[in-house]
Motif scaffolding. Structure first.
Motif, mmCIF file in Angstrom:
data_model
loop_
_atom_site.group_PDB
_atom_site.id
_atom_site.type_symbol
_atom_site.label_atom_id
_atom_site.label_comp_id
_atom_site.label_asym_id
_atom_site.label_seq_id
_atom_site.Cartn_x
_atom_site.Cartn_y
_atom_site.Cartn_z
ATOM 1 N N LEU A 228 25.019 37.682 43.868
ATOM 2 C CA LEU A 228 25.163 38.529 42.690
ATOM 3 C C LEU A 228 25.210 37.655 41.449
ATOM 4 C CD1 LEU A 228 25.741 41.502 41.741
ATOM 5 C CD2 LEU A 228 28.163 40.875 41.828
ATOM 6 N N SER A 229 24.425 38.015 40.458
ATOM 7 C CA SER A 229 24.465 37.358 39.160
ATOM 8 C C SER A 229 25.224 38.290 38.222
ATOM 9 C CB SER A 229 23.041 37.137 38.647
ATOM 10 O OG SER A 229 23.044 36.856 37.274
ATOM 11 N N ILE A 230 26.260 37.738 37.540
ATOM 12 C CA ILE A 230 26.980 38.553 36.575
ATOM 13 C C ILE A 230 26.944 37.878 35.208
ATOM 14 C CG2 ILE A 230 28.497 39.649 38.276
ATOM 15 C CD1 ILE A 230 30.733 37.790 37.393
ATOM 16 N N GLU B 96 26.073 33.578 32.178
ATOM 17 C CA GLU B 96 25.621 34.204 33.423
ATOM 18 C C GLU B 96 26.010 33.284 34.570
ATOM 19 O OE1 GLU B 96 21.660 36.291 35.357
ATOM 20 O OE2 GLU B 96 21.463 35.133 33.512
ATOM 21 N N VAL C 263 35.005 41.121 41.712
ATOM 22 C CA VAL C 263 34.109 41.752 40.749
ATOM 23 C C VAL C 263 34.224 43.272 40.854
ATOM 24 C CG1 VAL C 263 31.673 42.141 40.170
ATOM 25 C CG2 VAL C 263 32.497 39.811 40.557
ATOM 26 N N ARG D 26 26.548 32.942 39.040
ATOM 27 C CA ARG D 26 26.132 33.452 40.353
ATOM 28 C C ARG D 26 27.357 33.526 41.243
ATOM 29 N NH1 ARG D 26 23.641 30.151 44.625
ATOM 30 N NH2 ARG D 26 22.733 31.597 46.090
ATOM 31 N N ILE E 126 32.812 41.925 32.336
ATOM 32 C CA ILE E 126 31.501 41.902 32.993
ATOM 33 C C ILE E 126 30.632 42.892 32.248
ATOM 34 C CG2 ILE E 126 30.239 42.350 35.127
ATOM 35 C CD1 ILE E 126 32.936 41.705 36.619
ATOM 36 N N PHE F 58 25.128 42.899 35.576
ATOM 37 C CA PHE F 58 25.049 42.239 36.880
ATOM 38 C C PHE F 58 23.719 42.598 37.536
ATOM 39 C CE2 PHE F 58 27.322 46.203 37.393
ATOM 40 C CZ PHE F 58 26.698 46.820 38.471
#
Length: 191
Positions: A77-79, A22, A34, A24, A66, A69
């Motif tokens: 954004l956290s992916i 994960e 993204v 950021r 991905i 998210f």
């Protein structure tokens, strides 16, 4: 073999096939990347950051997808990325917006094989590591503690080694050197 262009994300971390991480995202340019990846415009590669490197990562990277998210409280954004295929970075160019696009060549993934004998210790130790670090274990729907390749690659992702040393182990044709290394490391810490 055919080369492929991929958007490149670098971090001081390692992601290997079947692994998850994960990260950021705050840079607006990478937020656009993204979006482009999710639209199918580019495949995505994740590389270990290399200071003063051109490109800014080691040559061994992992094509990834991905898989989740979330928007965080600070509007970043956290992916969650999942590694799929090892790739070699042949070259890379930095766009005007700061995003790196890499020319890649598919590399060999380690074959799945059962853990046997004394190497079951590294599997048991990884299970304990995940119990102590539930945020890492929580990234996985399934953990494959019976698979030597899967266990070895997860250890490479989490062990505090120099990136160049991880690269040496990653460059092996199979997981055996990593299994030997991790087993020796565990045995050296057991009284």
């Amino acid at each position: 073999m055919q080369t492929q262009e991929m958007a490149l994300i670098t971090r001081d971390a390692l992601l290997l096939p079947d692994g998850r991480i994960e990260i950021r995202m705050v840079d607006p340019s990478y937020l656009h990347v993204v979006a482009d990846v999710l639209k199918g415009k580019y495949p995505l590669a994740f590389g270990m950051f290399k200071a003063n490197g051109l490109p800014p990562c080691y040559p061994n990277a992992t094509q990834c997808e991905i898989i989740d998210f979330n928007q965080l409280e600070d509007d970043s954004l956290s992916i969650v990325l999942e590694g799929k295929q090892r790739v070699k970075i042949l070259s890379a160019a930095k766009r005007k917006d700061g995003v790196w696009i890499a020319r890649t060549l598919r590399s060999h993934n380690w074959s799945h094989e059962p853990i046997k004998g004394e190497f079951e210790l590294i599997s048991a130790a990884l299970e304990q590591f995940y119990e102590v670090n539930p945020e890492l274990c929580g990234l996985y729907a399934n953990i494959h503690l019976e698979d030597a390749s899967w266990v070895s690659q997860r250890w490479l992702e989490v062990l505090p080694l120099y990136n160049k040393d991880k690269q040496v182990l990653m460059n092996q044709p199979n997981c055996h050197k990593t299994m030997d290394f991790v087993l020796d490391l565990i045995k050296s810490h057991v009284d």
